[in-house]
Scaffold this motif. Structure first.
Motif, mmCIF file in Angstrom:
data_model
loop_
_atom_site.group_PDB
_atom_site.id
_atom_site.type_symbol
_atom_site.label_atom_id
_atom_site.label_comp_id
_atom_site.label_asym_id
_atom_site.label_seq_id
_atom_site.Cartn_x
_atom_site.Cartn_y
_atom_site.Cartn_z
ATOM 1 N N THR A 174 27.486 -9.049 19.867
ATOM 2 C CA THR A 174 28.207 -10.324 19.834
ATOM 3 C C THR A 174 27.452 -11.473 20.497
ATOM 4 O O THR A 174 27.947 -12.597 20.491
ATOM 5 N N ASP B 22 27.030 -14.472 18.329
ATOM 6 C CA ASP B 22 28.202 -15.015 17.639
ATOM 7 C C ASP B 22 28.528 -16.419 18.139
ATOM 8 O O ASP B 22 28.272 -16.768 19.293
ATOM 9 N N LEU C 260 34.086 -16.019 18.577
ATOM 10 C CA LEU C 260 34.514 -15.297 19.779
ATOM 11 C C LEU C 260 35.944 -15.667 20.168
ATOM 12 O O LEU C 260 36.719 -14.804 20.598
#
Length: 261
Positions: free
Chosen positions: A4, A7, A12
């Motif tokens: 992540t 991202d 998020l």
């Protein structure tokens, strides 16, 4: 291996909201129990001012709401001693009478079908700020749920027991979540009991922070775009549920009699 770190912030945030939806559940408490817990939680947070102030929440029947009995302090409220009243403050269930100042709540409920709970108190720092005749200034992240969502009534209309005060306060509140009343206190108009309790906690903290910052220097404004992002991020039903669940646990630990029928 993390997946992540590349991202976007919006992605998020979306995932976090999905997580809140899955993991934060309703407390299962009745409206009476939530109002009683709100009274106790706000008492512990310094919102008591003798017998001044009212907390109300819509009941099942249109035009009716729960409120505390005149003569009882916030620290004495239980689910069982709350009153059920109509818009004219006639008691439909319970013993005693409602505070006559509840009249302006009826005006707000009439004007704002989106409002499910109203908190009106005179906590120390809100009351002190109200004496200066200045609006609440939201310039710190924790208070972001009130950013551009707290109105200001600069002229004190007197004791709010008449229809005139109800008309003035409800008009000044407009579509905001809260209002600072000069020379008086505050009103929070929440979509739910959970939201109203959370915002009432925040408005007193915001006033305390503002008084401290004003004494030290000039308050710097938040960037509007980021402040609105923070407002929308923090003022969601699931966050209000999580906040309220914490306040409720703390209130029950301090006041185990709160849910007494």
């Amino acid at each position: 291996m993390t997946s992540t770190l590349q991202d976007s912030k919006s992605e998020l945030m979306r995932r976090a909201l999905d997580g809140l939806g899955r993991n934060i559940a309703d407390t299962g408490l009745s409206a009476r129990e939530k109002v009683a817990l709100t009274c106790r939680a706000l008492f512990d947070a310094g919102h008591d001012s003798g017998l001044a102030g009212q907390i109300t929440a819509r009941a099942d029947e249109p035009g009716t709401y729960y409120t505390q009995r005149l003569g009882l302090g916030f620290d004495e409220i239980t689910a069982g001693n709350l009153l059920l009243v109509d818009e004219d403050l006639n008691v439909l269930d319970g013993d005693g009478m409602a505070n006559p100042a509840n009249r302006f709540h009826s005006w707000i409920y009439r004007a704002r079908p989106d409002v499910g709970c109203i908190v009106h108190t005179h906590p120390f720092h809100v009351a002190a700020l109200s004496m200066l005749g200045v609006p609440l200034m939201v310039s710190q992240m924790d208070i972001a749920p009130l950013y551009d969502d707290c109105a200001f009534l600069p002229d004190w209309p007197g004791v709010p027991v008449g229809n005139e005060e109800g008309e003035i306060i409800s008009a000044a509140l407009g579509d905001k979540k809260a209002i600072l009343l000069a020379h008086h206190g505050h009103v929070v108009a929440g979509a739910s009991i959970e939201e109203a309790c959370s915002l009432a906690m925040l408005i007193e903290r915001g006033a305390k922070l503002q008084l401290a910052a004003m004494a030290a220097g000039t308050i710097a404004a938040l960037p509007d775009r980021l402040a609105r992002e923070a407002h929308d991020w923090t003022l969601t039903p699931k966050r209000s549920l999580a906040n309220f669940a914490y306040y409720a646990r703390r209130a029950l630990a301090n006041h185990p009699d709160t849910l007494t029928a």
